[in-house]
Write an enzyme that holds these catalytic residues in place. Structure first.
Site, PDB file in Angstrom:
ATOM      1  N   GLU A  76     -20.438  10.257  -1.149  1.00  0.00           N
ATOM      2  CA  GLU A  76     -21.244   9.046  -1.264  1.00  0.00           C
ATOM      3  C   GLU A  76     -22.175   9.062  -2.471  1.00  0.00           C
ATOM      4  OE1 GLU A  76     -22.811   6.111   1.949  1.00  0.00           O
ATOM      5  OE2 GLU A  76     -23.417   8.144   2.387  1.00  0.00           O
TER       6      GLU A  76
ATOM      7  N   SER B  44      10.227 -11.592  -0.405  1.00  0.00           N
ATOM      8  CA  SER B  44       9.653 -12.929  -0.551  1.00  0.00           C
ATOM      9  C   SER B  44       9.707 -13.671   0.785  1.00  0.00           C
ATOM     10  CB  SER B  44      10.405 -13.700  -1.633  1.00  0.00           C
ATOM     11  OG  SER B  44       9.859 -14.982  -1.763  1.00  0.00           O
ATOM     12  N   VAL B  45      10.912 -13.728   1.392  1.00  0.00           N
ATOM     13  CA  VAL B  45      11.071 -14.410   2.682  1.00  0.00           C
ATOM     14  C   VAL B  45      10.245 -13.679   3.754  1.00  0.00           C
ATOM     15  CG1 VAL B  45      12.722 -15.022   4.508  1.00  0.00           C
ATOM     16  CG2 VAL B  45      13.334 -15.345   2.100  1.00  0.00           C
TER      17      VAL B  45
ATOM     18  N   CYS C 222       7.844  -1.567   6.125  1.00  0.00           N
ATOM     19  CA  CYS C 222       7.247  -2.749   6.764  1.00  0.00           C
ATOM     20  C   CYS C 222       7.941  -4.042   6.359  1.00  0.00           C
ATOM     21  CB  CYS C 222       5.758  -2.831   6.436  1.00  0.00           C
ATOM     22  SG  CYS C 222       5.420  -3.205   4.707  1.00  0.00           S
TER      23      CYS C 222
ATOM     24  N   CYS D 204       0.806  -1.233   0.000  1.00  0.00           N
ATOM     25  CA  CYS D 204       0.000   0.000   0.000  1.00  0.00           C
ATOM     26  C   CYS D 204       0.831   1.272   0.000  1.00  0.00           C
ATOM     27  CB  CYS D 204      -0.954   0.009   1.194  1.00  0.00           C
ATOM     28  SG  CYS D 204      -0.136   0.318   2.768  1.00  0.00           S
TER      29      CYS D 204
ATOM     30  N   ALA E 176     -12.909   5.302   6.822  1.00  0.00           N
ATOM     31  CA  ALA E 176     -13.889   4.440   7.495  1.00  0.00           C
ATOM     32  C   ALA E 176     -14.909   3.873   6.511  1.00  0.00           C
ATOM     33  CB  ALA E 176     -14.605   5.232   8.589  1.00  0.00           C
TER      34      ALA E 176
END
Length: 1280
Positions: free
Chosen positions: A1209, A272-273, A79, A54, A808
């Site tokens: 919306e 990958s790992v 990450c 992301c 949200a």
């Protein structure tokens, strides 16, 4: 060898934002993201998915290469980056490039001022991707900018305002290149303006931006340069709690280590790992990191090709190949070009910067886009083990499928040799994925042919596919059989039959997915056939006919380009005072903080002393009895404090909002996969998750297991009440119509993917059973109510606080209340603060999403296109508990007419009770589904009558003030205005003509266009649901503190409320501050849902401000020339209260379902959208070329926020104009090929469905499953 020559463990030295970090206890399992956030308290870098998908955690890594004396800057996903891999590197985070305390960086400023942040959670990652690009290319091209952002997701903005900010850095002016009528869209502005109206087009002023000055950036730390140049390279060893990391510097040392630890994987980029260890439970006690070994980073040109080290990153390989293609003649670089093409779309930029070339090959993943083309091109692999080196053709490692053991455990891949192409050799690579960027392939391929010199006789042929079976596969038999054949139609026919016969796919025939992959296999070969035929013609036009002109366009893949956009909005009245901000494009109040990473979300709150982390344990069965829960192993885990179960809930474990309960902890049985059974609390999130995995639950399966709508119908499994609306006499009307059609459409669900996962911090106060809850929610009052009920305390002891929410879309209401209760029960039991931040994978499993939908309809109409009768049944898949499912079913009924007056109408709606996680509110709330159904039967009627869909829409649209099917009066004049304006501004009819012309001239590519109207009723159906309150304080220094019951989740509600208060109090926005939404300041606030937040809270804020102004009036009258501060000081001295609550009672809305009538809505919004698309008939790939939207949303308080939202919306439904444009393109294909008219498309409309409906000889071969069927008619020079 057991680590001789290496100290037991070393210090890890790297820099973060110019500050030296010496980590004495580096843990190989610790990723940079957690280290930045938890250890260094740099919370600007966000956790979004944890898997590099992301971009929310993007940072810039800088390294220095002493040999070339060059500094390399690249973006990376924190990450996936083990801190142990950062030795000698410099990390720059969003905090390091600028802040409100020092100065903000131009990237941060422009992203905020161009309105490129809404909820703001993805913004720091966007900033860092753009910043890294500018460090390498201060004046990037638009292609470079688009590529830099391909690895970053945003869920709020639709990217448009983000790209507006990006364009301000690009060197070339970006024209849309669409010259259908001789003008680009920006030249046509005259056609777009209505001269009577006062309109505006700009949402920001670029003149205000500070210039980008590359000399002002952070320098690379000189100490790291000295370290790299002067320190002898040595092996690094880092020992963590469970894993040891060894990073050798010489190849022989690595080979010794591999001989000692044959099972230890080699880790370069950890792409990958890392995911295997994180998501698939794979564990490696030893990790070998070979990135610093020179032999694995070689770049060498030989006389027959290019040799690249296995540790080279994919980005580096991409740059090397780009340079080689520019340097060598075209004939030598065909392999390079094909590999480069696959590299451009492989992952996002951040993944390519980390992932190694060798790792991609060795992992032998079926979805690898590189392996088929490398294997087909006869690339050679150099392998080494202790005392041995050998070369093998790359194709060898795929020879026997997944069980292949060509490479022994002790061997490592040293380098890859990519050969030059030869004269008469052609190479191509193909892929088809759900999205063009950052998505794994459905199927990919690499193909190569070599001809006998000067002929079209096949001397050698290679065909490799990926994505079809468990690893890359070669069509060996096919290739051998075809050697010696001429490159012509007979060969093509035979090749397709042989490939289908040779490669057997797992899964049954008739399985859509399998059929699609088979179709792609032969379609890719056909595309290769066309490419090579064209190349042969270019080489020798006399001997080779090439391909027909109308086939040519299919040789060009769709590319993602920088989109062009223009917006026109109604300007404020010229008489409006300049200091009144209402109606003006004002930047989001948190925009700058979003961009600097200073905006605080729940998990950014500093840790509370002694806080525990909670990890849920969820059911792995859809419907089962819980026989036993064994927590003994979990409780032995490191750092584990306790396990929380239903027995620990002091009071209510179930909430009865309707007949069926919502449940906190499963007690005796589970009713869906993902239901929370118990939870582990521990001293860290890592320990909590490790222990949660050790909880053993024994189940006994229960019947029935109901997953689909069809199964619910079969078992009569529904939530009550069922709803029905009827008007006119439907049965009688069907007797008198000219035609009747019946149909069915299925609409898939959609997972909630708000960027910030469900996040809760519970802090017990230690007395009177008080608790502070910091929650990412749209509805603090329901959180307070549910937590109080579960703990058995009055609501006045539970204080719920919300500063902002990282997205949200309806997913943070009731389900969040259950999670907050889980955390509160844990905090109550342990008397410690508890933090619950769901991992993305848990969030996806536990939380429901948009309701899957099935509709059956019967429509009666006249030959002239008038629809007079509709009978329909809607089923929504509610999941295992009621949540809002019945309400979603009701809304789908109330809004099902969309923009059309149907005199006789009957519609039922059922909410199905199934064993799926409970589905919940999701943007649009039932209207996108029922609106799509309505537009589907409108299009069916068009097909049947031979009239165009837009004619059917116009004939049946509401024309005059009349009643809807629930007896509410509607004035449609603005609907008609939106429709006519969209028709005119999109130049619909002239583009329809141009599309017909394009479709005549292109056989394998087609275009389609559709225009769709929209009526969006606004309201919540009951007066009490739209009540709202506000609280406004004025302090003696004249500053104002404002709060209200609305929640900021990206829609800019606080910004708008400050605009309202600014107008009412007649003071600048800068004097007004919004702190947080809290149950302590505004009690019993309703959820921020249904696009109602600004309407209702705005009325409450206005009321409070007017109350204060009324009190100040006598003082102002006494001193009319005084300042605001004078008046406030005087008011205080005269004991005038400077605090006021504001209240709005709600709209007078009601609905009587017994009678089927009411006034459930307060007003109606209208709109229309026109979209034009292009499809590739061979693959089903498609691209949106242009969308025009016209919306009537009343008077926008802040056009910048509203346009950035895509009008929120209401506008969401208009996305179906793309669906119907794709349907239009497919209809064009089917008409041209003489296929029968009726065909049904499901939503989401995937490439798979498009390909299946563009039926041709290839789909025919697959469907008949006959390798013996003939293709003779698919020749190049005659059409199927």
């Amino acid at each position: 060898m057991a680590l001789q020559g290496a100290a037991a463990a070393q210090e890890l030295v790297f820099y973060v934002n110019g500050r030296k970090i010496i980590e004495k206890n580096a843990d190989p399992e610790q990723m940079l993201l957690a280290y930045l956030r938890k250890r260094l308290c740099l919370t600007g870098t966000k956790y979004g998915c944890g898997g590099g998908g992301c971009g929310a955690c993007t940072v810039m890594i800088s390294t220095y290469e002493p040999a070339s004396k060059k500094i390399r800057h690249y973006s990376a996903n924190a990450c996936l980056l083990p801190i142990c891999s950062l030795y000698g590197a410099a990390v720059t985070t969003v905090e390091g490039i600028g802040s409100t305390k020092t100065r903000i960086h131009p990237v941060q400023e422009r992203l905020a001022k161009c309105h490129g942040s809404q909820c703001g959670f993805c913004t720091p990652g966007m900033v860092m991707s753009i910043y890294t690009l500018l460090r390498n290319h201060p004046e990037p091209t638009s292609e470079q900018m688009i590529a830099a952002l391909a690895g970053n997701l945003c869920r709020c903005t639709g990217y448009r305002p983000i790209l507006d900010a990006c364009k301000t850095f690009c060197k070339e002016s970006i024209c849309c290149q669409r010259k259908a009528n001789g003008k680009c869209c920006l030249d046509q502005e005259d056609d777009l303006f209505d001269n009577e109206e006062k309109v505006s087009t700009s949402l920001f002023s670029a003149d205000e931006f500070q210039p980008l000055d590359p000399t002002q950036e952070l320098i690379f730390p000189p100490e790291l340069m000295r370290m790299a140049e002067n320190q002898p390279k040595r092996t690094l060893v880092f020992c963590g709690e469970r894993v040891t990391w060894i990073s050798p510097v010489r190849l022989d040392e690595l080979l010794d280590l591999k001989a000692t630890y044959p099972k230890a994987p080699l880790v370069v980029g950890n792409t990958s790992v890392g995911p295997d260890m994180k998501f698939r439970g794979v564990f490696h006690p030893i990790l070998l990191a070979p990135a610093r070994i020179p032999d694995l980073n070689v770049l060498k040109y030989t006389n027959d090709g290019l040799t690249l080290g296995a540790a080279c990153s994919l980005s580096l390989v991409k740059d090397i190949l780009t340079n080689a293609i520019a340097k060598f003649p075209e004939e030598k670089t065909r392999v390079f070009c094909a590999v480069l093409q696959q590299l451009r779309t492989l992952g996002g930029e951040q993944i390519r910067n980390l992932a190694s070339f060798g790792g991609n090959i060795i992992s032998r993943k079926s979805t690898s886009d590189l392996n088929p083309v490398l294997a087909a091109s006869n690339c050679m692999l150099t392998l080494a083990s202790r005392g041995q080196r050998r070369q093998i053709p790359m194709s060898d490692i795929f020879a026997d499928g997944v069980g292949n053991n060509t490479i022994t455990p002790e061997e490592i891949l040293v380098s890859i040799h990519i050969p030059y192409s030869r004269k008469g050799e052609y190479v191509s690579a193909f892929r088809q994925a759900p999205r063009r960027e950052n998505a794994l392939s459905i199927t990919n391929a690499g193909m190569r042919v070599l001809f006998e010199e000067g002929t079209d006789i096949i001397k050698d042929l290679s065909i490799f596919y990926g994505g079809v079976v468990s690893t890359t596969i070669c069509a060996k038999q096919t290739c051998w059989t075809l050697i010696g054949r001429h490159w012509n139609e007979q060969m093509l026919d035979e090749a397709c039959r042989l490939v289908l016969k040779e490669i057997a796919l797992p899964g049954s025939a008739g399985d859509e997915n399998v059929d699609y992959k088979k179709t792609l296999m032969v379609s890719f070969f056909y595309r290769f056939f066309l490419e090579v035929s064209q190349s042969l013609k270019t080489m020798d036009p006399c001997h080779y006919p090439g391909i027909p002109v109308e086939y040519g366009s299919v040789l060009q893949d769709f590319k993602t380009r920088m989109p062009q956009s223009i917006q026109i909005y109604q300007d404020v009245d010229p008489s409006q005072p300049p200091q009144d901000p209402v109606g003006r494009p004002v930047m989001h109040q948190s925009g700058i903080k979003h961009a600097t990473g200073e905006a605080v979300y729940i998990d950014d709150l500093p840790s509370v002393d002694g806080e525990l982390f909670l990890a849920p344990v969820t059911s792995s069965r859809a419907h089962a009895k819980i026989v036993s829960i064994d927590t003994s192993e979990a409780l032995k885990g490191a750092g584990v404090f306790d396990v929380i179960t239903a027995h620990d809930v002091p009071a209510a474990n179930e909430f009865h909002f309707s007949d069926d309960p919502e449940i906190i902890f499963a007690r005796n049985e589970v009713i869906c996969v993902g239901q929370i059974v118990c939870a582990v609390v521990a001293d860290s999130d890592v320990h909590a998750k490790q222990a949660a995995a050790k909880v053993k639950i024994e189940y006994e399966m229960l019947e029935p297991v109901i997953l689909t709508i069809e199964e619910a119908i079969k078992h009569n499994s529904f939530f009550e009440p069922k709803r029905k609306l009827e008007q006119g006499n439907v049965d009688e009307a069907f007797e008198t119509v000219d035609n009747i059609i019946e149909g069915e459409i299925c609409i898939g669900g959609q997972k909630h993917f708000y960027m910030e996962t469900q996040s809760i911090l519970v802090v017990p106060k230690g007395e009177d059973k008080e608790m502070d809850l910091y929650v990412s929610t749209q509805h603090p009052a329901i959180i307070q109510e549910m937590v109080a009920a579960s703990l058995g305390v009055p609501a006045n002891r539970i204080m719920c606080h919300v500063k902002r929410v990282g997205g949200a879309f309806g997913g943070k209401i009731l389900r969040t209340g259950l999670l907050a209760s889980v955390a509160a029960v844990a905090a109550n039991k342990t008397s410690r603060a508890v933090r619950l931040i769901l991992s993305r994978e848990d969030d996806m499993v536990i939380m429901g999403g948009r309701h899957p939908f099935m509709a059956k309809y019967k429509v009666g109409f006249m030959n002239d296109g008038r629809i007079t009768a509709v009978d329909a049944i809607y089923y929504v898949n509610g999941g295992c508990t009621p949540d809002e499912s019945v309400l979603v079913a009701e809304v789908s009924l109330l809004k099902m007419d969309n923009a059309y007056k149907i005199p006789n109408l009957r519609c039922w709606a059922y909410a199905c009770k199934t064993n799926l996680p409970s589905n919940t509110a999701f943007r649009g709330f039932g209207f996108p589904q029922s609106g799509l159904v309505t537009e589907t039967w409108i299009t069916d009627v068009a097909d049947k009558t031979g009239l165009s869909p837009e004619k059917i829409r116009e004939i049946n649209m509401y024309k005059k003030s009349e009643q809807t099917h629930f007896k509410q009066t509607l004035d449609p004049q603005n609907l008609i205005r939106c429709w006519n304006e969209c028709m005119e501004k999109s130049a619909y009819y002239s583009r329809r003509t141009a599309i017909n012309e394009f479709n005549k001239q292109n056989y394998w590519k087609k275009r389609g266009i559709a225009i769709v109207p929209m009526k969006f009723p606004f309201g919540l159906g009951t007066p009490y649901l739209s009540q709202a309150a506000a609280l406004v304080h004025i302090y003696t220094d004249g500053s104002v503190l404002l709060t209200h019951g609305g929640i900021e989740m990206g829609q800019g509600i606080h910004t708008k409320m400050i605009q309202v208060a600014s107008r009412e109090l007649n003071i600048p926005m800068s004097r007004i501050h919004f702190c947080e939404t809290s149950t302590t300041t505004v009690p019993n606030a309703l959820a921020s849902v249904g696009s109602a937040g600004t309407d209702v809270n705005g009325m409450a804020v206005k009321d409070a401000c007017q109350t204060l102004l009324k009190r100040l009036q006598p003082i102002i009258e006494k001193n009319p020339t005084g300042t605001w501060n004078d008046w406030i000081r005087d008011a205080f001295k005269q004991s005038v209260s400077l605090s006021a609550t504001g209240y709005f009672r709600g709209y007078n809305e009601y609905m009587d379902w017994e009678k089927g009538e009411g006034q459930p809505f307060t007003y109606f919004l209208f709109g229309a959208a026109c979209s034009e698309v292009e499809i590739n008939c061979l693959t089903g790939d498609h691209k949106n070329l242009r969308t025009d939207i016209v919306m009537d949303i009343g008077c926008s308080i802040n056009p910048a926020v509203d346009i950035g939202q895509g009008i929120g919306e209401a506008g969401f439904f208009l996305g179906c104009s793309v669906f119907f444009a794709l349907r239009d393109a497919v209809t064009g294909v089917r008409n041209e090929r003489g296929l029968k008219k009726t065909f049904a498309l499901k939503s989401p409309l995937t490439a798979e469905q498009i390909r299946a409906n563009c039926a041709d000889a290839f789909t025919g071969m697959v469907a008949n499953n006959e390798a013996s069927s003939f293709l003779g008619h698919i020749g190049v020079n005659d059409k199927p």
